[in-house]
Design an enzyme around this catalytic site. Sequence first.
Site, PDB file in Angstrom:
ATOM      1  N   ASP A  18       6.678  89.401  26.143  1.00 53.90           N
ATOM      2  CA  ASP A  18       5.700  90.486  25.977  1.00 53.90           C
ATOM      3  C   ASP A  18       4.262  89.973  26.015  1.00 53.90           C
ATOM      4  OD1 ASP A  18       7.908  92.235  25.415  1.00 53.90           O
ATOM      5  OD2 ASP A  18       7.915  91.430  23.381  1.00 53.90           O
ATOM      6  N   LYS A  21       2.793  89.542  31.073  1.00 57.48           N
ATOM      7  CA  LYS A  21       3.085  88.989  32.401  1.00 57.48           C
ATOM      8  C   LYS A  21       2.970  90.065  33.471  1.00 57.48           C
ATOM      9  CE  LYS A  21       7.113  87.787  30.941  1.00 57.48           C
ATOM     10  NZ  LYS A  21       6.905  88.096  29.508  1.00 57.48           N
ATOM     11  N   GLY A  45      10.625  94.567  29.931  1.00 54.47           N
ATOM     12  CA  GLY A  45       9.847  95.763  30.243  1.00 54.47           C
ATOM     13  C   GLY A  45       8.416  95.394  30.548  1.00 54.47           C
ATOM     14  N   HIS A  46       8.090  95.262  31.817  1.00 47.94           N
ATOM     15  CA  HIS A  46       6.703  94.986  32.175  1.00 47.94           C
ATOM     16  C   HIS A  46       5.933  96.285  32.199  1.00 47.94           C
ATOM     17  CE1 HIS A  46       7.464  90.925  32.959  1.00 47.94           C
ATOM     18  NE2 HIS A  46       7.977  91.044  34.154  1.00 47.94           N
ATOM     19  N   GLN A 226      10.809  87.823  29.804  1.00 49.63           N
ATOM     20  CA  GLN A 226      10.840  87.239  28.452  1.00 49.63           C
ATOM     21  C   GLN A 226       9.854  86.054  28.368  1.00 49.63           C
ATOM     22  OE1 GLN A 226      14.363  87.509  29.789  1.00 49.63           O
ATOM     23  NE2 GLN A 226      14.437  89.584  29.092  1.00 49.63           N
TER      24      GLN A 226
HETATM   25  P1  GDP Z   1       5.246  91.558  29.666  1.00 47.61           P
HETATM   26  O1  GDP Z   1       6.695  91.830  29.500  1.00 47.61           O
HETATM   27  O2  GDP Z   1       4.904  90.126  29.434  1.00 47.61           O
HETATM   28  O3  GDP Z   1       4.690  92.108  30.934  1.00 47.61           O
HETATM   29  O4  GDP Z   1       4.496  92.303  28.478  1.00 47.61           O
HETATM   30  P2  GDP Z   1       4.533  93.854  28.126  1.00 47.61           P
HETATM   31  O5  GDP Z   1       4.238  94.646  29.319  1.00 47.61           O
HETATM   32  O6  GDP Z   1       5.718  94.186  27.317  1.00 47.61           O
HETATM   33  O7  GDP Z   1       3.348  93.902  27.081  1.00 47.61           O
HETATM   34  C1  GDP Z   1       2.120  93.749  27.457  1.00 47.61           C
HETATM   35  C2  GDP Z   1       1.375  94.967  26.958  1.00 47.61           C
HETATM   36  O8  GDP Z   1       0.074  94.551  26.725  1.00 47.61           O
HETATM   37  C3  GDP Z   1       1.278  96.092  27.969  1.00 47.61           C
HETATM   38  O9  GDP Z   1       1.265  97.321  27.310  1.00 47.61           O
HETATM   39  C4  GDP Z   1      -0.043  95.835  28.655  1.00 47.61           C
HETATM   40  O10 GDP Z   1      -0.646  97.009  29.168  1.00 47.61           O
HETATM   41  C5  GDP Z   1      -0.824  95.285  27.524  1.00 47.61           C
HETATM   42  N1  GDP Z   1      -1.844  94.315  27.917  1.00 47.61           N
HETATM   43  C6  GDP Z   1      -1.788  93.349  28.854  1.00 47.61           C
HETATM   44  N2  GDP Z   1      -2.941  92.653  28.859  1.00 47.61           N
HETATM   45  C7  GDP Z   1      -3.721  93.205  27.899  1.00 47.61           C
HETATM   46  C8  GDP Z   1      -5.025  92.911  27.396  1.00 47.61           C
HETATM   47  O11 GDP Z   1      -5.693  91.988  27.823  1.00 47.61           O
HETATM   48  N3  GDP Z   1      -5.483  93.702  26.380  1.00 47.61           N
HETATM   49  C9  GDP Z   1      -4.769  94.723  25.839  1.00 47.61           C
HETATM   50  N4  GDP Z   1      -5.299  95.429  24.854  1.00 47.61           N
HETATM   51  N5  GDP Z   1      -3.530  95.020  26.274  1.00 47.61           N
HETATM   52  C10 GDP Z   1      -3.024  94.263  27.293  1.00 47.61           C
END
Ligand code: GDP
Length: 428
Positions: A18, A21, A45-46, A226
């Site tokens: 999370d 990515k 879940g991206h 992950q």
């Molecule tokens: P992933 O699985 O690594 O892609 O992560 P997730 O998508 O589950 O979680 C990332 C969350 O953080 C998403 O809701 C993104 O929109 C949000 N996000 C990503 N980069 C940033 C950031 O720089 N600032 C904020 N506030 N939210 C972010």
Amino acid sequence: MFTNSHRTVVVVGAQWGDEGKGKLVDVLAERADWVVRYQGGANAGHTVDLGDVGFVLHQIPSGILHKGVRCAIGNGVVLDPETLFTEIDGLVADGVDVEGRLYVSERAHLVLSYHKLIDAESSHSLSLGTTGRGIGPAYEDKIARRGVRVLDLRDPERLRDLVTRNTDHANAYLASIGTSKRADAVATLEQLEKLAPRLLPLADDVGLMIHRAIKSGAAVLLEGAQGSLLDVDHGTYPFVTSSSTTSGGAATGTGIAPTTIDAVLGVVKAYTTRVGTGPLPTEMDDPMAERIRSLGNEFGATTGRPRRCGWFDAIVVRYASRINGLTDVAVTKLDVLDTLDRIAVCTGYEYAGDVHTEFPSDISMLDRVVPRYEWMEGWQQPTGDVRRLEDLPAAARAYVDRLQELIETRITYVSVGTRRDQIIGLDD
Ligand code: GDP
């Protein structure tokens, strides 16, 4: 990240997942020709925020949101065909063109209804905090060499044998754990018969396709799901996922050679989160945890579960840098810390009178360590509009510089908001 000499780039999570990515892949995909997922299943879940619309992608690489980028699901992924089609239909309904640019490895293993049933019924799954989507049981079948692969759909007789045998096996297990629920081979086969005409046209030898793309000079992004601390070998075992999330998994999970990988970008949050059980040495107490959870919207994209929150752990990220061979790091969610008056960074673990600076293999130690914190001044100003490193408030800049020093890896991106444009790219 993509330059004349960097054509094949891996993006990995360098904490417990999370990390954001999805956003980084989305940003980098603008310059990519191919984006390939190499492990995990529909439990990842991206989340990608395009301003007026948001997309949560569970299986399809987020590169699909860029016109002209070709996407593939590698052999290292366990594929849930139903979820795949729900996702494709959702994208098409939102005007994203998927036709002719999404491929699925014919070697990928399928997640079938009996895997989900086992996951839902097993207390072992519950104790590990899995998402209950059948991913673990599907990987178990793969390693036990009885799994059903995409290519098996081409041979109805073989498919029937495999599904029948696996259903018997699943039912013996279900009986052994005392549940009355049973898997149904006929229903599973009917479901696969329905899905096959839609899935098989997408199936191909993805390893060969990517090999050819690399040879022709294409920019290829290999996308992990992950995080490194959830890697089945290098993570906080047994509180891990069932696949190789680290960069080595990018080679085996797509079928390209490790020597073709030019760069590895690790994505980390400016703090730490983790979902489910297992050690999190820098976990915050309430009310700080509550505050970060709410500021950072730290709730699972797939399950809605609240994420546990902690301070940035430099021991974890330096370890992740080592095992992935990170060439670059992206720090996300810096903006989430905007209102704090002081911020802690963990620089060591105190245990039995010693200070440890390497991540231990035996996680039982992590329950007993006392994190050694370095406290830094907060900047208490919004950073969401900053686009250049030199425009960050001095204290924010000092924070990023200190992280870079502690993790011994170059920070190439700093993300300051959910939107695509809210990023400071330090290599442009
Ligand atoms: P992933 O699985 O690594 O892609 O992560 P997730 O998508 O589950 O979680 C990332 C969350 O953080 C998403 O809701 C993104 O929109 C949000 N996000 C990503 N980069 C940033 C950031 O720089 N600032 C904020 N506030 N939210 C972010």
